[in-house]
Design a protein around this motif. Structure first.
Motif, PDB file in Angstrom:
ATOM      1  N   GLY A 381       0.653  -1.263  -0.135  1.00 39.77           N
ATOM      2  CA  GLY A 381       0.027   0.072  -0.065  1.00 39.77           C
ATOM      3  C   GLY A 381       1.067   1.311  -0.189  1.00 39.77           C
ATOM      4  N   ALA A 394      -1.225   3.353   1.736  1.00 41.15           N
ATOM      5  CA  ALA A 394      -3.031   3.190   1.848  1.00 41.15           C
ATOM      6  C   ALA A 394      -2.955   1.285   2.796  1.00 41.15           C
ATOM      7  CB  ALA A 394      -3.110   2.844   0.502  1.00 41.15           C
ATOM      8  N   THR A 397      -2.509  -4.292   0.942  1.00 42.41           N
ATOM      9  CA  THR A 397      -3.659  -3.700  -0.276  1.00 42.41           C
ATOM     10  C   THR A 397      -3.344  -5.432  -1.098  1.00 42.41           C
ATOM     11  OG1 THR A 397      -3.327  -1.468  -0.126  1.00 42.41           O
ATOM     12  CG2 THR A 397      -3.879  -2.584  -1.893  1.00 42.41           C
ATOM     13  N   VAL A 410      -7.719  -1.984  -0.285  1.00 42.32           N
ATOM     14  CA  VAL A 410      -7.234  -0.998   0.894  1.00 42.32           C
ATOM     15  C   VAL A 410      -7.238  -1.058   2.545  1.00 42.32           C
ATOM     16  CG1 VAL A 410      -6.010   0.518  -1.254  1.00 42.32           C
ATOM     17  CG2 VAL A 410      -7.654   0.960   0.914  1.00 42.32           C
ATOM     18  N   HIS A 425      -0.853  -0.710  -8.399  1.00 43.64           N
ATOM     19  CA  HIS A 425      -0.957  -2.226  -8.642  1.00 43.64           C
ATOM     20  C   HIS A 425      -1.173  -2.940  -9.776  1.00 43.64           C
ATOM     21  CE1 HIS A 425      -2.798   0.366  -4.518  1.00 43.64           C
ATOM     22  NE2 HIS A 425      -1.570  -0.914  -4.395  1.00 43.64           N
TER      23      HIS A 425
END
Length: 502
Positions: A381, A394, A397, A410, A425
């Motif tokens: 994240g 985040a 994730t 997240v 991502h």
């Protein structure tokens, strides 16, 4: 040698987000760490610092800056601790003398038991430094400019763009105000007019909308020297505060008559168009019916769950709609769901499991949805925003796959105002048929490749269907919360105390 203190406190909240934010949600940088945090950033502080980089006759003193992702109102305990830390740091620095202070603020912050945190900070700082040290601030155009704020600062620079792309230049404009005061002895006077209107919609996009034409006039006032600063603030309609509304603001050099005339011009221009500044919302089933089986990309703007405006981020409304419609195309949907992210990390790559998705923060609006998913990838994240070049955290994730839908889950709410949540991502939004965009303005800036953007009428604590939210604190009558709202301009002049112009 003159000393200019640099500080900041920025957060935007939605009063309708049921989860309060906390002190721990803020990133705080003090001293040289403040400089480092903004050295490569697109931020107001970086713009202000850069504007004084060639000056050898003064010293910039980085004190402290705190910033948090938009969220629910800050807890009473969180604001007490945060404000005490900021004010203690400033107070300690003023003991060596202070000639001026620059504060980077947002303007739509809110705390439980304190509806005007920025006003509280400015009032406290003014009490520390006395009436003579100029205080210049910068604000988001969604800021709620209060009487207490206006009484305790000398000049204000406000964003001129939406979606925002003038962070650095707004800091530079704040620096220009500071230079005018310190170098040529400018004596700013302000005229403010409150407008009883809350607006939200595509006509606020400054590059193309009606609001942009009004802002262009404000920019011309500054560029031609008619005004030191000019703006029309539209408030954050989700921060339900006593002084919530729109307002014009014009600052001149010791010319209150001119400031009043220009502020009236901006306010009247805004009121002429205010009824057109509401979103034309599309029900999700209607959007999906129009898309049908066509290949995308199409963007579905979920402004109702815009984390950048203070929403919880845990809406599963689009996901549930796609599942119910048996949508056959590919889709990308981000969602805040800490339990689901944790379970995905525990299960590991390639695992198939049944997860409850969404509604972890706001289950009344978003009943949790159970789905079979495959854990396609796992991440920490940490990445960087396109919009500000600031770091993102985040938390754990996961990218989960349900049939042809990829769900980016997240742990922490983070701004989703650009493509970074996807690109970081391993997901290219240009190759998807549907992209859920949790930001009211991102589609027109970062997703221009889409064949069409649909602004959806779905639940959320930042819904552009403003009468549905339940405002109970802001002044009334207020457009569009009430019918037959009228506008009779009343001009307020600042400063009001012994610092007033002669």
């Amino acid at each position: 040698m003159k000393r200019i203190l640099i500080a900041g406190c920025e957060q935007e909240i939605s009063s309708f987000n049921p989860l309060p934010s906390r002190y721990e949600d803020f990133s705080i940088a003090a001293g040289e760490a403040l400089i480092a945090a903004h050295s490569e950033a697109d931020s107001c502080i970086s713009g202000f610092l850069d504007s004084f980089s060639d000056r050898t006759d003064l010293t910039l003193v980085p004190v402290i800056a705190a910033a948090a992702c938009s969220a629910g109102p800050l807890s009473a305990e969180g604001f007490e601790r945060l404000s005490r830390e900021i004010l203690t740091a400033i107070d300690a620095t003023t003991s060596d003398g202070v000639d001026a202070i620059y504060l980077s603020l947002h303007g739509a912050m809110g705390a439980i038991d304190e509806p005007d945190p920025e006003g509280f900070l400015l009032e406290s700082i003014r009490a520390m430094v006395g009436p003579d040290a100029p205080i210049v601030i910068s604000l988001d155009l969604h800021g709620i400019l209060t009487d207490r704020m206006l009484r305790n600062c000398d000049a204000i620079a406000v964003f001129h763009t939406y979606p925002h792309n003038d962070f650095t230049s707004t800091g530079q404009r704040a620096a220009r105000l500071m230079k005018a005061i310190l170098d040529i002895g400018a004596r700013p006077v302000m005229a403010r007019i409150f407008i009883p209107a809350l607006v939200r919609g595509p006509e606020l996009i400054t590059e193309t909308g009606l609001y942009g034409k009004i802002i262009d006039r404000a920019k011309t006032m500054e560029d031609t020297g008619e005004a030191l600063s000019a703006a029309v603030l539209i408030g954050n309609p989700f921060t339900d505060a006593p002084e919530l509304g729109s307002q014009s603001l014009v600052i001149t050099d010791n010319d209150p008559v001119l400031a009043e005339r220009l502020a009236l011009e901006l306010a009247q221009a805004f009121w002429r168009d205010h009824e057109h500044m509401l979103a034309d919302l599309v029900p999700l089933p209607d959007a999906l019916a129009e898309i049908g089986t066509r290949r995308g990309p199409f963007t579905l703007t979920d402004a109702a769950d815009a984390i950048s405006s203070g929403a919880s981020g845990d809406s599963n409304a689009i996901l549930a709609g796609l599942v119910e419609a048996n949508y056959a195309g590919s889709a990308l949907i981000p969602i805040v769901d800490a339990p689901a992210a944790a379970k995905a990390h525990a299960a590991g790559l390639g695992a198939r499991l049944r997860l409850s998705l969404g509604g972890t923060v706001d289950p009344k609006r978003f009943p949790p949805l159970e789905l079979m998913v495959e854990v396609e990838s796992l991440w920490d994240g940490k990445y960087t925003h396109e919009v500000s070049r600031m770091p993102v955290h985040a938390g754990p994730t996961a990218v989960l796959k349900h049939d042809n839908i990829r769900i980016i889950v997240v742990t922490q709410p983070v701004f989703m105002m650009d493509r970074a949540i996807f690109l970081a991502h391993g997901l290219d939004p240009e190759t998807a048929d549907i992209i859920a965009v949790k930001s009211p303005g991102a589609a027109v800036r970062y997703f221009t490749f889409a064949k069409k953007n649909f602004v959806l009428d779905i639940p959320g604590s930042t819904s552009a269907n403003l009468p549905s939210l339940g405002h109970s604190v802001c002044s009334r009558p207020m457009f569009p919360l009430d019918d037959h709202v009228t506008f009779e301009p009343v001009v307020q002049h600042y400063p009001l105390d012994e610092r007033s112009a002669a």
